[in-house]
Write a protein that holds these residues in place. Structure first.
Motif, PDB file in Angstrom:
ATOM      1  N   THR A   2       0.846  -1.192   0.000  1.00 52.83           N
ATOM      2  CA  THR A   2       0.000   0.000   0.000  1.00 52.83           C
ATOM      3  C   THR A   2       0.878   1.238   0.000  1.00 52.83           C
ATOM      4  OG1 THR A   2      -0.127   0.070   2.420  1.00 52.83           O
ATOM      5  CG2 THR A   2      -1.865  -1.143   1.253  1.00 52.83           C
ATOM      6  N   THR A  12      -3.931  -0.137  -3.341  1.00 53.17           N
ATOM      7  CA  THR A  12      -3.358  -1.468  -3.199  1.00 53.17           C
ATOM      8  C   THR A  12      -3.270  -2.081  -4.580  1.00 53.17           C
ATOM      9  OG1 THR A  12      -4.358  -1.750  -1.023  1.00 53.17           O
ATOM     10  CG2 THR A  12      -3.573  -3.735  -2.123  1.00 53.17           C
ATOM     11  N   LYS A  16      -3.224 -10.700 -10.663  1.00 53.00           N
ATOM     12  CA  LYS A  16      -4.368 -11.566 -10.926  1.00 53.00           C
ATOM     13  C   LYS A  16      -4.018 -12.550 -12.029  1.00 53.00           C
ATOM     14  CE  LYS A  16      -9.289 -11.199 -12.130  1.00 53.00           C
ATOM     15  NZ  LYS A  16     -10.354 -10.292 -12.576  1.00 53.00           N
ATOM     16  N   VAL A  35      -4.278  -5.384 -11.484  1.00 54.14           N
ATOM     17  CA  VAL A  35      -5.499  -5.011 -10.792  1.00 54.14           C
ATOM     18  C   VAL A  35      -5.130  -3.980  -9.727  1.00 54.14           C
ATOM     19  CG1 VAL A  35      -7.441  -5.780  -9.388  1.00 54.14           C
ATOM     20  CG2 VAL A  35      -6.542  -7.263 -11.183  1.00 54.14           C
ATOM     21  N   GLN A  37      -6.470  -1.752  -6.677  1.00 49.76           N
ATOM     22  CA  GLN A  37      -7.556  -1.676  -5.717  1.00 49.76           C
ATOM     23  C   GLN A  37      -7.365  -0.478  -4.805  1.00 49.76           C
ATOM     24  OE1 GLN A  37      -7.383  -5.559  -3.861  1.00 49.76           O
ATOM     25  NE2 GLN A  37      -8.907  -6.383  -5.276  1.00 49.76           N
ATOM     26  N   THR A  39      -9.818   3.260  -3.252  1.00 50.38           N
ATOM     27  CA  THR A  39     -11.095   3.957  -3.156  1.00 50.38           C
ATOM     28  C   THR A  39     -11.006   5.281  -3.895  1.00 50.38           C
ATOM     29  OG1 THR A  39     -10.433   5.025  -1.079  1.00 50.38           O
ATOM     30  CG2 THR A  39     -11.650   2.941  -0.907  1.00 50.38           C
ATOM     31  N   SER A 296     -14.094   0.315 -11.648  1.00 52.84           N
ATOM     32  CA  SER A 296     -15.083   0.697 -10.643  1.00 52.84           C
ATOM     33  C   SER A 296     -14.430   1.687  -9.686  1.00 52.84           C
ATOM     34  CB  SER A 296     -15.593  -0.520  -9.875  1.00 52.84           C
ATOM     35  OG  SER A 296     -14.615  -0.979  -8.950  1.00 52.84           O
ATOM     36  N   THR A 298     -13.552   1.247  -6.790  1.00 52.17           N
ATOM     37  CA  THR A 298     -12.598   0.605  -5.889  1.00 52.17           C
ATOM     38  C   THR A 298     -11.619  -0.336  -6.573  1.00 52.17           C
ATOM     39  OG1 THR A 298     -14.180  -1.171  -5.435  1.00 52.17           O
ATOM     40  CG2 THR A 298     -14.185   0.729  -3.925  1.00 52.17           C
ATOM     41  N   GLU A 299     -11.809  -0.619  -7.871  1.00 52.90           N
ATOM     42  CA  GLU A 299     -10.920  -1.564  -8.534  1.00 52.90           C
ATOM     43  C   GLU A 299     -10.845  -1.300 -10.032  1.00 52.90           C
ATOM     44  OE1 GLU A 299     -10.622  -5.804  -7.260  1.00 52.90           O
ATOM     45  OE2 GLU A 299     -11.467  -6.183  -9.264  1.00 52.90           O
ATOM     46  N   THR A 301      -8.940  -2.896 -13.544  1.00 53.60           N
ATOM     47  CA  THR A 301      -8.177  -3.985 -14.141  1.00 53.60           C
ATOM     48  C   THR A 301      -7.713  -3.562 -15.529  1.00 53.60           C
ATOM     49  OG1 THR A 301      -9.557  -5.611 -12.990  1.00 53.60           O
ATOM     50  CG2 THR A 301      -8.206  -6.415 -14.806  1.00 53.60           C
TER      51      THR A 301
END
Length: 338
Positions: A2, A12, A16, A35, A37, A39, A296, A298-299, A301
Motif C-alpha cells: 500500500t 493497493t 491476478k 489489478v 484496488q 477507493t 469501478s 474501488t478496482e 483492471t
C-alpha cells in the motif's frame, strides 16, 4: 503493498490470473492482468479502449483499414518490419506520395470525453511552405466536420514553427492561437525529428451551451496546446465526437517526410492506466498505456502491454480518473512478457 496517494486515498496493487508478490514489488505472469484496488476512483463509461501495435499485420501496403484504424486515402502508407518503437513492426507513411492520408479511429458519437496516445517519429527533409496537421477530434465528416479541435502548424522545415490549430463550432472558429490557454513557446523543441515521441490528445466536449470543454495535445508529457472553457457544443450543433485523427493526418504540399507510428491507444474516456519508468509521473521518460478491461470506484483492471519496456525492468503504474486527474501513482512492478 500500500502507498499513500492524494486526497488520503489508499492504493493497493495486486496480481491476478497467475501473478504473485515479491518484496521488490509486483510480478505479473504472462497471462496476467494488473489489478489496482483502492477507493475514490470514480466511474467511467462502459466503453472498450483499442490498442494497435501492428504486430499481427502483414508487411506491405495497407488498405482502407489497418487494425482498429481507418484510412481515408491509403497510397504511401504501409506496415514495415524495421525501425519500430517496440516489437518488430510499425506503420509508416510517406507524405511525398500522399500528403493527406487521414489515419483515424471511428468513435461512437455518444461520449463527450476521450483520450488517444501513440508513439511517433518523423524523418526526412522539408523546405516548402507546409502545414503539419497533427491530432484532431470532432464530429461529422472526418477532418472537416464540426465541431472539432485540431492541432496544426505552419513550417518551412522538418519541425513545426507557428501554431495554426483551432477549435471550431457551428458558430465558427472560437479558439485560435491568440486565445489558447497555453501554447508551447517553441514547438520545434518539442517535436524534434528522427527520434520517437509519445504523443497524446485528450478532450472533453463539455455540455451544450456551457463553456466547460477541454482540449490538450502533449508530446512526451509536455503540453503543446491547451484550450479550456470554450463553448464547444452549441444548440445548433451538439454532436459529440465520432472520430479522432492520429498524428498521421496531413502534411500539405507533399514534403519529403516520412512519419512512423506505433502503439496507438484510443479510448472514449479520460480514465487510463499508464506504466512509466518513474514513481513520479512528471519525471517519466517512458510511457505505456495499459488497456483498461474493468473499472469501478474501488478496482481497476488493465491488460499488460510492455511496449518499450524490457522484460525484468522496474516500472510504475499511474491511474487517471475520468476527469483526467491523476488519482494514484508510484506502485512498482517487475515487467514480464505481455
Amino acid at each position: 503493498m500500500t502507498i499513500a496517494i492524494p486526497d488520503n486515498r489508499v492504493l493497493t496493487v495486486v496480481a491476478k490470473d497467475g501473478g504473485g508478490f515479491e518484496s521488490a514489488g509486483l510480478v505479473v505472469a504472462p497471462a496476467g492482468n494488473y489489478v489496482i484496488q483502492g477507493t475514490g476512483f470514480g466511474s467511467r463509461p462502459s466503453v472498450t479502449p483499442t490498442f494497435d501495435d501492428f504486430e499481427s499485420e502483414s508487411v506491405g501496403a495497407v488498405g482502407e483499414t489497418v487494425g482498429n484504424l481507418s484510412v481515408s486515402f491509403e497510397p504511401g502508407m504501409s506496415i514495415v518490419d524495421s525501425g519500430s518503437y517496440s516489437g518488430t513492426k510499425c506503420l509508416s507513411h510517406d507524405f511525398s506520395v500522399n500528403d493527406f492520408p487521414k489515419l483515424y479511429r471511428a468513435l461512437s458519437g455518444a461520449q463527450r470525453k476521450g483520450y488517444m496516445s501513440q508513439y511517433v517519429k518523423v524523418t526526412g527533409s522539408n523546405s516548402a511552405s507546409t502545414v503539419y496537421k497533427y491530432g484532431r477530434v470532432g464530429a461529422g465528416a472526418t477532418y472537416s466536420g464540426n465541431p472539432k479541435f485540431g492541432e496544426s502548424y505552419t513550417s518551412s522545415s522538418l519541425v513545426p514553427e507557428s501554431f495554426g490549430g483551432e477549435v471550431v463550432t457551428s458558430n465558427g472558429i472560437v479558439g485560435f492561437g491568440a486565445n489558447a490557454d497555453y501554447l508551447a513557446p517553441d514547438p520545434s523543441v518539442i517535436y524534434t525529428p528522427d527520434v520517437w515521441h509519445f504523443y497524446e490528445l485528450e478532450w472533453d466536449a463539455g455540455t451544450v451551451g456551457n463553456g466547460n470543454s477541454f482540449f490538450e495535445a502533449r508530446c512526451d508529457d509536455i503540453v503543446a496546446v491547451r484550450f479550456v472553457g470554450i463553448e464547444f457544443l452549441t444548440a445548433a450543433n451538439s454532436n459529440l465526437p465520432d472520430w479522432v485523427l492520429t498524428f498521421i493526418n496531413g502534411f500539405d504540399q507533399g514534403p519529403n517526410v516520412t512519419a512512423l507510428l506505433d502503439n496507438v491507444y484510443v479510448d472514449e474516456s479520460r480514465a487510463r492506466v499508464v506504466m512509466t519508468d518513474s514513481a513520479v509521473y512528471a519525471n517519466a521518460t517512458k510511457w505505456a498505456p495499459q488497456p483498461i478491461t474493468a473499472y469501478s470506484d474501488t478496482e481497476v483492471t488493465c491488460q499488460p502491454k510492455r511496449q518499450g519496456f524490457g522484460i525484468g525492468d522496474t516500472a510504475y503504474l499511474h491511474l487517471f480518473d475520468n476527469s483526467g486527474s491523476l488519482v494514484s501513482s508510484g506502485s512498482s512492478l517487475t515487467v514480464e512478457a505481455d
